[in-house]
Write a protein that holds these residues in place. Structure first.
Motif, PDB file in Angstrom:
ATOM      1  N   GLY A  83       0.807  -1.220   0.000  1.00 60.19           N
ATOM      2  CA  GLY A  83       0.000   0.000   0.000  1.00 60.19           C
ATOM      3  C   GLY A  83       0.836   1.265   0.000  1.00 60.19           C
ATOM      4  O   GLY A  83       0.442   2.268  -0.625  1.00 60.19           O
ATOM      5  N   MET A  84       1.971   1.259   0.686  1.00 57.63           N
ATOM      6  CA  MET A  84       2.839   2.432   0.689  1.00 57.63           C
ATOM      7  C   MET A  84       3.704   2.500  -0.561  1.00 57.63           C
ATOM      8  O   MET A  84       4.037   3.587  -1.043  1.00 57.63           O
ATOM      9  CB  MET A  84       3.738   2.426   1.931  1.00 57.63           C
ATOM     10  N   ALA A  85       4.075   1.350  -1.103  1.00 55.36           N
ATOM     11  CA  ALA A  85       4.972   1.336  -2.260  1.00 55.36           C
ATOM     12  C   ALA A  85       4.305   1.888  -3.511  1.00 55.36           C
ATOM     13  O   ALA A  85       4.958   2.547  -4.320  1.00 55.36           O
ATOM     14  CB  ALA A  85       5.468  -0.090  -2.515  1.00 55.36           C
ATOM     15  N   VAL A  86       2.995   1.646  -3.681  1.00 58.83           N
ATOM     16  CA  VAL A  86       2.317   2.062  -4.914  1.00 58.83           C
ATOM     17  C   VAL A  86       2.321   3.578  -5.088  1.00 58.83           C
ATOM     18  O   VAL A  86       2.771   4.079  -6.135  1.00 58.83           O
ATOM     19  CB  VAL A  86       0.881   1.496  -4.956  1.00 58.83           C
ATOM     20  N   PRO A 164      11.584  -1.305   1.408  1.00 53.00           N
ATOM     21  CA  PRO A 164      12.458  -0.967   0.272  1.00 53.00           C
ATOM     22  C   PRO A 164      12.439  -2.020  -0.821  1.00 53.00           C
ATOM     23  O   PRO A 164      12.460  -1.684  -2.009  1.00 53.00           O
ATOM     24  CB  PRO A 164      13.845  -0.852   0.919  1.00 53.00           C
ATOM     25  N   PHE A 165      12.405  -3.286  -0.430  1.00 53.21           N
ATOM     26  CA  PHE A 165      12.380  -4.375  -1.411  1.00 53.21           C
ATOM     27  C   PHE A 165      11.107  -4.310  -2.256  1.00 53.21           C
ATOM     28  O   PHE A 165      11.162  -4.384  -3.497  1.00 53.21           O
ATOM     29  CB  PHE A 165      12.475  -5.706  -0.668  1.00 53.21           C
ATOM     30  N   LEU A 171       8.555  -0.028  -8.325  1.00 54.16           N
ATOM     31  CA  LEU A 171       9.077   1.056  -9.153  1.00 54.16           C
ATOM     32  C   LEU A 171       9.592   0.542 -10.490  1.00 54.16           C
ATOM     33  O   LEU A 171       9.351   1.163 -11.541  1.00 54.16           O
ATOM     34  CB  LEU A 171      10.194   1.788  -8.405  1.00 54.16           C
ATOM     35  N   SER A 172      10.297  -0.573 -10.473  1.00 54.75           N
ATOM     36  CA  SER A 172      10.817  -1.118 -11.727  1.00 54.75           C
ATOM     37  C   SER A 172       9.688  -1.530 -12.662  1.00 54.75           C
ATOM     38  O   SER A 172       9.805  -1.403 -13.883  1.00 54.75           O
ATOM     39  CB  SER A 172      11.725  -2.320 -11.433  1.00 54.75           C
TER      40      SER A 172
END
Length: 291
Positions: A83-86, A164-165, A171-172
């Protein structure tokens, strides 16, 4: 075959010489240990039925309860990380100096490892740590702030170490989505939110499901954080601790292997459920035309 002979050999011969060592390594490091673990899990230390270890695990409340305790940590940590990464990855999808700086900073928790993260959390988040002192100095909370040696300490540690992972994977993937798709939607009147919801999110689901599956597998195997920051005899007695106790405290390697097999099977069920959910979304090409 020497290196010189390998260099001038036909491609088919070279492929065979390269595949054979890889197969040997795969068998030695993964297949044989797995088969050995499965076999000894059906060999109870006290004799009896070959299913005795599994029956003991599922009929003992303190043992089977470790499955739920582990899931209560792994599932929220995975959802929080994804949820935070998106939104962070979406805002940094374009190659820029800001993207490079943030991704470099987020690599630090990966290089530190869970043990050093736990040591730092004990300094910052313990009842006498800096965070507690800061909260008390602002008179925001008068009682003891306890974020270690409980459920919340382990959950925070999993988020810090795994975010981070998940972010880098997301992101990629999101940076590889063809930006002309969103531009085309913009020319038809779609705002930023509509572009994300109707264009990016459906195309991002396959990558998110992969990141979620890997994150869940990592967090489900939590061990050092549950001991250093949790309550290993209470709410954070996860299944990996049960396997460790069986192997190195009771010296019952058959029981430890049975617990590990149950752990792996539980992870497999969740990963299969994630990939089954992914099929409900678009799975076609998303990167054509970029570059």
């Amino acid at each position: 075959m020497s290196a010189a002979e390998l260099a001038v050999a036909p491609r088919g011969d070279r492929r065979g010489w390269l595949v054979a060592p890889a197969v040997v390594v795969l068998l030695a490091l993964f297949v044989y240990p797995f088969i050995y673990g499965v076999v000894i899990s059906f060999q109870p230390m006290d004799g009896g039925s070959i299913w005795a270890n599994y029956i003991h695990f599922f009929t003992t409340s303190t043992e089977v309860g470790t499955l739920w305790a582990t899931f209560k940590l792994a599932a929220p940590a995975t959802l929080i990380n994804v949820g935070m990464a998106v939104p962070v990855a979406f805002s940094l999808r374009r190659n820029s100096r800001k993207q490079r700086i943030i991704t470099t900073i987020l690599v630090i928790p990966i290089t530190l490892g869970t043990v050093l993260i736990a040591d730092g959390m004990l300094t910052f988040y313990s009842p006498v740590g800096w965070f507690s002192q800061f909260v008390h100095s602002l008179h925001l909370y008068s009682e003891e702030v306890r974020l270690t040696h409980n459920y919340w300490g382990v959950l925070i540690s999993l988020v810090i170490s795994d975010f981070p992972f998940v972010f880098l994977l997301t992101l990629s993937y999101i940076s590889g989505i063809d930006p002309t798709l969103a531009k085309a939607a913009g020319t038809l009147g779609a705002n930023t939110w509509q572009q994300f919801r109707l264009i990016y999110l459906p195309l991002l689901v396959p990558g998110l499901s992969m990141a979620a599956a890997l994150s869940f597998v990592q967090t489900f195997a939590v061990f050092p954080s549950a001991i250093l920051l949790g309550a290993p005899a209470g709410p954070t007695r996860v299944i990996s601790i049960a396997a460790y106790e069986a192997a190195f405290e009771q010296y019952d390697y058959g029981m430890a292997s049975a617990i590990a097999i149950v752990m792996g099977f539980a992870q497999l069920l969740i990963v299969c459920a994630i990939f089954a959910f992914r099929r409900a979304f678009y799975t076609g090409p998303a990167t054509s035309g970029k570059g």
